[in-house]
Design an enzyme around this catalytic site. Structure first.
Site, PDB file in Angstrom:
ATOM      1  N   GLN A  76      -5.004  -2.146   9.406  1.00  0.00           N
ATOM      2  CA  GLN A  76      -4.687  -3.350   8.935  1.00  0.00           C
ATOM      3  C   GLN A  76      -5.190  -4.374   9.590  1.00  0.00           C
ATOM      4  O   GLN A  76      -4.716  -4.801  10.571  1.00  0.00           O
ATOM      5  CB  GLN A  76      -3.148  -3.466   8.606  1.00  0.00           C
ATOM      6  CG  GLN A  76      -2.581  -4.491   7.558  1.00  0.00           C
ATOM      7  CD  GLN A  76      -3.125  -4.535   6.247  1.00  0.00           C
ATOM      8  OE1 GLN A  76      -3.220  -3.547   5.600  1.00  0.00           O
ATOM      9  NE2 GLN A  76      -3.448  -5.825   5.775  1.00  0.00           N
ATOM     10  N   LYS A 101       0.906  -1.016  -0.121  1.00  0.00           N
ATOM     11  CA  LYS A 101      -0.134  -0.062   0.050  1.00  0.00           C
ATOM     12  C   LYS A 101       0.877   1.391  -0.020  1.00  0.00           C
ATOM     13  O   LYS A 101       0.539   2.219  -0.655  1.00  0.00           O
ATOM     14  CB  LYS A 101      -1.013   0.007   1.267  1.00  0.00           C
ATOM     15  CG  LYS A 101      -1.979  -1.100   1.113  1.00  0.00           C
ATOM     16  CD  LYS A 101      -2.740  -1.168   2.459  1.00  0.00           C
ATOM     17  CE  LYS A 101      -3.994  -2.683   1.949  1.00  0.00           C
ATOM     18  NZ  LYS A 101      -4.458  -2.792   3.344  1.00  0.00           N
ATOM     19  N   ASP A 108     -11.343   1.925   3.955  1.00  0.00           N
ATOM     20  CA  ASP A 108     -11.720   0.393   3.889  1.00  0.00           C
ATOM     21  C   ASP A 108     -13.345   0.268   3.613  1.00  0.00           C
ATOM     22  O   ASP A 108     -13.817  -0.883   3.518  1.00  0.00           O
ATOM     23  CB  ASP A 108     -11.191  -0.275   5.077  1.00  0.00           C
ATOM     24  CG  ASP A 108      -9.940  -1.038   4.586  1.00  0.00           C
ATOM     25  OD1 ASP A 108      -9.717  -0.999   3.278  1.00  0.00           O
ATOM     26  OD2 ASP A 108      -9.107  -1.315   5.449  1.00  0.00           O
TER      27      ASP A 108
END
Ligand code: NAP
Length: 298
Positions: free
Chosen positions: A97, A53, A120
């Protein structure tokens, strides 16, 4: 010959657009978009995902900040960090994460993220807006799949679509997005009876079960589109080598399908790209920037 839906190629094309968008709009915003990634503990796969990322951000000009916390931090400390990032004007997007160590209340942490920074799309406000078909952050893997289908003009409206899997990360949001786009969606799971018979009805079959090679030709209708979300690293019989595979036994289905996604190089790269898109959407909103990327919204 069946059509390969090349997620790697499409993600590079989108990245080029994102790069141009940032260069053009930085003059107005007077700063680059900012993404914060919170990682807790030492899960090695998470380490790889976080650096992927980070690299993707630097390719297109997003400023990424990684907050790597030790496993022994307290829930409260993580919540305080999230609160601090929520009020940081230079941060447009933030993600936790996953997976994180079991001692943390994962949902509670995600709930702390300001919905407009929740790149997300996992915060319940954003999930609720998805249910109501209102604009909001959409989760990245489903949004990537929709962009892959659109890139080849594969229509969703009116199609029979079967999704294998009902997780909060993939199956549920994906099914809702496809429903919002007027697909006729069947969501299946581990307790579904006669799974292969149901899947054989699908014009578009999406496998997100996390089971290597679950989908063989008995699941697939002639001329269907098959999307493989699964990703697994399997060891060779002598354990000396590893290879990646998905939930679909591609060699068994490829001659039957109209189109398919490869593993690797299909859905995976699109997931990272949609994270960049979501970060830029948040930046765009904050500074009232041009809407030339809106076709990427699922
Ligand atoms: P998950 O949370 O484990 O959910 C799996 C879902 O599949 C569950 O709903 C489960 O049903 C269902 N399932 C399991 N075995 C099944 C079977 N034999 N038949 C029918 N349904 C079955 O996994 P996830 O997070 O959704 O991820 C799914 C896969 O996608 C994993 O391989 C993951 O690594 C991969 N993934 C890839 C990307 C990417 O960017 N490429 C992104 C996210 C995830 P129940 O609800 O009944 O348990």
């Amino acid at each position: 010959m069946s059509l390969k839906l090349d997620g790697k190629k499409l993600s590079l094309e989108i990245e080029e657009r994102l790069n141009d968008y940032i260069s053009e709009n930085k003059k107005i915003a007077k700063r680059a978009p900012g993404l914060a990634v919170i990682r807790i503990g030492e899960d090695p796969a998470s380490g790889v995902y976080v650096s992927n990322k980070q690299r993707a951000c630097s390719r297109i000009g997003i400023k990424s900040s990684i907050f790597h916390l030790e496993e022994n931090v307290e829930q409260k400390e993580v919540e305080q960090l999230i609160n601090k990032l929520n009020s940081d004007n230079d941060i447009d997007g933030m993600l936790l994460q996953l997976p994180i160590p079991k001692k943390f209340d994962e949902q509670k942490l995600i709930s702390h993220i300001n919905p407009s920074k929740d790149v997300d799309g996992l915060n319940e406000i954003n999930i609720g807006k998805l249910v109501k078909n209102e604009p909001a952050m959409r989760s990245c893997t489903p949004a990537g799949i929709i962009n892959l289908l659109r890139s080849q003009n594969i229509s969703i409206e009116g199609k029979n679509i079967v999704v294998i899997g009902r997780s909060l990360l993939v199956g549920k949001p994906l099914s809702l997005m496809l429903l919002n786009l007027n697909g006729t969606v069947t969501m299946t799971h581990s307790k579904t009876l006669n799974l292969n018979k149901i899947c054989r009805e699908a014009d578009i079959l999406i496998a997100a079960a996390g089971k290597p090679n679950l989908v063989d030709s008995s699941f697939v209708k002639e001329g269907a589109v098959v999307i493989d979300v699964g990703i697994h690293r399997l060891k060779s019989s002598d354990k000396s080598q590893t290879r990646l595979c998905g939930d679909v036994l591609l060699e068994d289905v490829i001659s039957k399908v109209f189109a398919y996604t490869p593993v690797p190089g299909g859905v995976g790269p699109m997931t990272v790209t949609m994270l960049l898109v979501n970060t830029i959407f948040s930046w765009q909103k904050q500074f009232g920037l041009s809407s030339t990327l809106n076709d990427l919204f699922p």
